[in-house]
Design an enzyme around this catalytic site. Structure first.
Site, mmCIF file in Angstrom:
data_model
loop_
_atom_site.group_PDB
_atom_site.id
_atom_site.type_symbol
_atom_site.label_atom_id
_atom_site.label_comp_id
_atom_site.label_asym_id
_atom_site.label_seq_id
_atom_site.Cartn_x
_atom_site.Cartn_y
_atom_site.Cartn_z
ATOM 1 N N ASN A 87 41.224 40.757 43.839
ATOM 2 C CA ASN A 87 41.360 41.052 45.264
ATOM 3 C C ASN A 87 42.332 40.087 45.926
ATOM 4 O O ASN A 87 42.396 38.913 45.559
ATOM 5 C CB ASN A 87 39.995 40.964 45.961
ATOM 6 C CG ASN A 87 39.002 41.959 45.382
ATOM 7 O OD1 ASN A 87 39.390 42.965 44.809
ATOM 8 N ND2 ASN A 87 37.720 41.670 45.525
ATOM 9 N N HIS A 104 46.207 38.555 41.725
ATOM 10 C CA HIS A 104 47.183 39.483 42.308
ATOM 11 C C HIS A 104 47.762 39.001 43.626
ATOM 12 O O HIS A 104 48.291 39.787 44.398
ATOM 13 C CB HIS A 104 46.541 40.869 42.469
ATOM 14 C CG HIS A 104 46.167 41.493 41.162
ATOM 15 N ND1 HIS A 104 45.225 42.489 41.030
ATOM 16 C CD2 HIS A 104 46.593 41.234 39.895
ATOM 17 C CE1 HIS A 104 45.100 42.823 39.747
ATOM 18 N NE2 HIS A 104 45.916 42.066 39.043
#
Length: 233
Positions: A87, A104
């Protein structure tokens, strides 16, 4: 203290009201991934991409960590907890987790277009000034871009994540479909004798064939049940 390593995905934040990408009605239905989550999309239409992530930040500022995030943070009293998250939100940190690896990228950060992973150019945005515009520059003179790992880009934190997985005493997966690589492959680095728990309301296929303790619930209810299991270990 035992080392508890946790891999979290979109289902971790869904109860907080964060839009997921892959579910029906999710963001990928509204925005083609090629337009807003690839280097090519960014170079073709940087304003569209910058505005998209401004909207994601605006949404993030309206939500709070859920009970699942809070319970995970509370486990630091009893375990050495490392959260590896797919997330880009900051809900783990806001709930109190102290060791979070973002595979990410991070939504509340921006960076250089030319050297996105150079720490000299990564800047955290404040909640009061969460928007960036075309013309806002990084310190190297390039356009500021979201500090997000897009499809087709390398995942700089994956080696660090692998190191933690190899040292885990307990491994926990929450709210991820295990579809996105390289994150989905992290389970392969967890030693064979280590107990693995999976919290997800949906069925998640585990390709490795190893035994997994499945808790088929959402993040908050699943964490409540997990804590009971961990007390009995």
């Amino acid at each position: 203290m035992k080392k508890l390593v946790v891999l979290t995905g979109a289902g971790m934040s869904a109860e907080s009201g964060i839009s997921t990408f892959r579910d029906a009605g999710g963001l990928w239905d509204k925005y083609p991934v090629e337009q807003v989550a690839t280097p090519e999309g960014y170079h073709a239409n940087p304003k569209l991409v910058i505005d998209f992530y401004n909207e994601r930040r605006k949404q993030l500022l309206t939500v709070s960590p859920n009970r699942g995030h809070e319970l995970l943070a509370e486990l630091e009293k009893d375990f050495e907890v490392t959260v590896i998250t797919q997330n880009v939100d900051n809900l783990h940190e806001r709930a109190g987790s102290s060791q979070v690896i973002h595979l990410h990228g991070e939504l509340m950060k921006v960076t250089s277009t030319w050297a996105p992973n150079d720490p000299r150019y990564i800047k955290e945005l404040s909640p009061e000034e969460y928007e960036i515009k075309i013309g806002d520059k990084a310190d190297d003179g390039s356009q500021l871009r979201p500090f997000i790992v897009w499809f087709g880009e390398s995942v700089p934190m994956i080696e660090t994540a692998i190191d933690y997985c190899e040292q885990a005493d307990i491994f926990l997966i929450i709210g991820t479909s295990l579809n996105v690589y390289p994150a989905a492959g992290l389970l392969n680095y967890v030693p064979a004798h280590v107990p693995v728990y999976l919290i997800d309301p949906k069925q998640v296929p585990i390709a490795s064939g190893r035994p997994v303790h499945v808790i088929q619930k959402g993040a908050s209810a699943g964490m409540e049940e997990l804590i009971e299991s961990l007390r009995n270990l």
